[in-house]
Design a protein around this motif. Structure first.
Motif: not given
Length: 234
Positions: A80-84, A92-98, A105-109
């Motif tokens: 759930r990331a982007t690059i520009d 940009q997926e907060p449920s995966m971060l903290f 840091l959450k395990p997924n992150f």
């Protein structure tokens, strides 16, 4: 007759003097023109050099963007990331971060960073890029919920946690290089993500970003400053 001869002789002397002054003025004007042409040529050469510098560093930045895209194109959707094109990689997926309100840091992150960060640094440390990178920024952002200053502390704590975890993934020789480049920047809600109609996207505003600054920006700033000073002094 003698009187006329004296007048004629005097007139010749005056004409000779006038011609000498005219020649002198013409010579000075010629020298001035040469100096002006030389100055204009220097300005033109400097402008061409500046354009070459801009072109060179723009090519480096563009190629780095392409290489990062190639490296992570299979992973961005999963993460759930982007690059520009500004060289910003945004998670940009907060449920995966903290968890909300926490800096652990959450395990997924952690799983994502285990895969992402060593590969990220491997691209940035390639010979064609390594000497052109002046900063790797880890940025933490919150949405506008809650107190701005509390969110500032939270975002700073989160970026420090990310930096510490990422450094723990690297070999010592890489950490020594990264210490001079990587910064942790908590920005609270100062850079919100907005929807098309101008409202805050509270979910996307909660994010972690990795940004690269190359010395292209420094060279462009130097060129802009020099041009501004030249115009000011003209």
């Amino acid at each position: 007759m003698k009187k006329n001869s004296k007048i004629e002789y005097k007139s010749k002397e005056e004409n000779a003097f006038s011609l000498s002054t005219g020649d002198l003025m013409a010579g000075l004007l010629f020298i001035f023109i040469l100096l002006l042409m030389g100055a204009l040529l220097q300005v033109q050469e400097k402008s061409e050099q500046d354009e070459e510098i801009v072109k060179r560093y723009d090519q480096i930045k563009t190629q780095l963007y392409i290489d990062l895209q190639d490296e992570f194109k299979e992973d961005l959707t999963v993460w759930r990331a982007t690059i520009d094109s500004t060289l910003c990689i945004r998670f940009q997926e907060p449920s995966m971060l903290f968890d909300e309100g926490l800096d652990e840091l959450k395990p997924n992150f952690k799983v994502i960073l285990n895969d992402f960060f060593p590969r990220y640094i491997a691209v940035l440390s390639r010979p064609q890029y390594k000497d052109n990178i002046v900063e790797i920024r880890i940025e933490g952002h919150t949405n506008s919920n809650g107190d701005y200053y509390s969110n500032m502390k939270l975002s700073q704590d989160r970026t420090r946690a990310v930096l510490q975890y990422c450094f723990g993934l690297m070999k010592k020789k890489d950490v020594n290089w990264l210490r001079g480049l990587v910064t942790a920047n908590g920005l609270s809600s100062s850079h919100l993500i907005l929807t098309k109609d101008g409202h805050e996207d509270k979910n996307l505003s909660r994010r972690v970003e990795f940004r690269v600054r190359t010395n292209a920006e420094k060279h462009l700033e130097d060129i802009a400053d020099k041009r501004f000073n030249r115009k000011k002094n003209d």
